[in-house]
Write an enzyme that holds these catalytic residues in place. Structure first.
Site, short mmCIF file in Angstrom:
data_model
loop_
_atom_site.label_atom_id
_atom_site.label_comp_id
_atom_site.label_asym_id
_atom_site.label_seq_id
_atom_site.Cartn_x
_atom_site.Cartn_y
_atom_site.Cartn_z
N ASP A 131 0.84 -1.22 0.00
CA ASP A 131 0.00 0.00 0.00
C ASP A 131 0.87 1.26 0.00
OD1 ASP A 131 0.73 -0.31 2.73
OD2 ASP A 131 -1.26 0.26 3.50
N GLY A 179 -3.20 -6.01 19.00
CA GLY A 179 -1.97 -6.69 18.58
C GLY A 179 -2.20 -7.90 17.70
N SER A 180 -3.40 -8.02 17.11
CA SER A 180 -3.72 -9.21 16.32
C SER A 180 -3.40 -9.05 14.85
CB SER A 180 -5.21 -9.52 16.46
OG SER A 180 -5.97 -8.43 15.93
N GLU A 191 -1.92 7.89 12.95
CA GLU A 191 -1.06 6.71 13.13
C GLU A 191 0.40 7.09 12.84
OE1 GLU A 191 -2.41 3.39 13.76
OE2 GLU A 191 -0.33 2.75 13.99
N ASP A 227 -5.40 0.14 6.02
CA ASP A 227 -6.18 -0.24 7.21
C ASP A 227 -7.28 0.78 7.49
OD1 ASP A 227 -4.19 -2.07 7.26
OD2 ASP A 227 -3.23 -1.31 9.09
C1 GLA Z 1 0.04 -2.48 8.39
C2 GLA Z 1 -0.08 -1.05 7.88
C3 GLA Z 1 -0.69 -1.02 6.47
C4 GLA Z 1 0.01 -1.99 5.54
C5 GLA Z 1 0.17 -3.37 6.19
C6 GLA Z 1 1.00 -4.31 5.35
O1 GLA Z 1 -1.21 -3.05 8.62
O2 GLA Z 1 -0.84 -0.26 8.74
O3 GLA Z 1 -0.67 0.28 5.97
O4 GLA Z 1 1.24 -1.49 5.13
O5 GLA Z 1 0.76 -3.28 7.47
O6 GLA Z 1 0.36 -4.60 4.16
#
Ligand code: GLA
Length: 374
Positions: free
Chosen positions: A25, A110-111, A148, A160
């Site tokens: 991403d 943390g999952s 974040e 995410d």
């Molecule tokens: C985490 C990050 C996302 C993405 C994933 C790996 O979840 O928050 O932005 O980079 O790792 O695909």
């Protein structure tokens, strides 16, 4: 338990599972996540002060955030994600009003199922609702991503937060992280089920090598941009990589090889999903895991053991780590009729290999942000 009568609204946002398209991403690639019915729900009422008072259904903690000092809560154990989300929403020009919020999170922390995105997105949406403001879920997702990055210190991509805000029940999202164009693809997987299993080795992206991987891909882009004529690594086709890959050294070469191949796999996975070809989709999941293990090096021995245990069951068409890695969950495509046997087999084999108990989750593909007036 929350007494709904005591609150004005119930605002929620989703955790997510990523079917495929891992660690691409932030390279401008396409990803293929789905929002889950595991969610963070905020019960909300305005309180007429300049404080955001936080409490949790699952924690004894109580935290009061001063709307004028939101920058000063970075070191809180709980409440820092809410503070960061509120601060970045405020900085984006939105008005905050004081409120009491009870947070009810069913995404396990943390999952690797994006509990942090669910918290950030639902908190921002709740603040908008409290201020009487209509909001655009994409704007909420982008602000949550900034929180974040700038507050929690994880230099994450948009997957995410976008999935958490914009998910649609029964659908996966083929999201182009460069343009934010999103195609909803119904998850029609016939006689198969998606099974999510936690390896129960908690992962923390702040402490992990997540930011290091980002830096490696950034450095690769600097080297390749001119010679290959690309503006993000996802634009590097297999042919361009073949031609210019030799400019990269050692590990950085491996990282980029993962990105190039994973982007190809996402394209193929979307075709397989639309055609209902679960065998093809499963194979892509297995290939993705191997690439994340060998080239991108973000799995770790627990996730490797869990994926291997899953893949060794005859009813499993494919299994891979999902999310940032270094712990967290796998996603597997399994013949529904044999799903219970699959879960037992996988948990036993995993325990024998690592000593950890695995946890299987029952959940559905759900919506992104929901708002309910109480
Ligand atoms: C985490 C990050 C996302 C993405 C994933 C790996 O979840 O928050 O932005 O980079 O790792 O695909």
């Amino acid at each position: 338990m929350v007494n709904e009568k005591d609150y004005e609204w119930k605002v929620s946002a989703a955790g997510r599972v990523n079917i495929i398209g891992e660690h691409v991403d932030y390279c401008g690639g396409k990803v293929f996540p789905a929002a889950l019915d595991m969610r963070n729900t905020v019960y909300l009422r305005r309180n007429g002060t300049n404080k955001i008072n936080l409490s949790w259904t699952t924690l004894p903690d109580k935290v009061s955030l001063d709307i004028d000092k939101l920058d000063s809560y970075r070191n809180l154990k709980y409440g820092n994600y809410q503070a960061g989300s509120a601060l970045l929403w405020q900085k984006a020009g939105h008005k905050l009003v004081g409120c009491d919020m009870v947070q009810d999170c069913t995404v396990p922390f943390g999952s690797g199922l994006s509990s942090s995105a669910a918290i950030e997105v639902s908190t921002i949406a709740a603040l908008a609702v409290a201020a009487g403001e209509e909001f655009d879920p994409v704007a909420v997702a982008l602000t949550a991503q900034s929180a974040e990055r700038e507050y929690a210190g994880v230099n994450c991509g948009i997957m995410d937060q976008y999935a958490s805000a914009c998910g649609k029940r029964g659908n996966a999202m083929l999201l182009d992280c460069n343009t934010l164009a999103c195609e909803y693809v119904p998850v029609q997987i016939g006689d198969c089920s998606i099974v999510i299993i936690n390896c129960n080795k908690p992962h923390s992206l702040v402490e992990s090598k997540y930011n290091e991987r980002r830096a490696e891909t950034d450095s690769a882009l600097e080297i390749l941009a001119k010679p290959a004529g690309i503006s993000c690594l996802a634009e590097l086709t297999p042919e361009l990589f073949e031609k210019h890959g030799k400019l990269l050294s050692g590990k950085v070469y491996d990282r980029v090889k993962h990105v190039v191949n994973e982007c190809e796999r996402v394209r193929k996975a979307a075709v397989a999903m639309k055609a209902g070809d679960m065998v093809a989709l499963g194979k892509l999941l297995n290939e993705s895991h191997a690439s994340l293990r060998d080239l991108y090096e973000v799995t770790g021995k627990e996730l490797d053991a869990l994926a291997a245990a899953a893949q060794s069951h005859p009813a499993c068409l494919g299994s891979r780590m999902t999310g940032g890695g270094f712990g967290g969950c796998t996603i597997s495509i399994v013949k529904t009729a044999k799903a219970e046997d699959f879960k037992k087999h996988t948990a036993e084999k995993y325990k024998a290999a690592t000593g950890y108990n695995a946890t299987c989750y029952e959940t559905e593909i759900g919506d992104g942000i929901t708002v309910e007036k109480l």
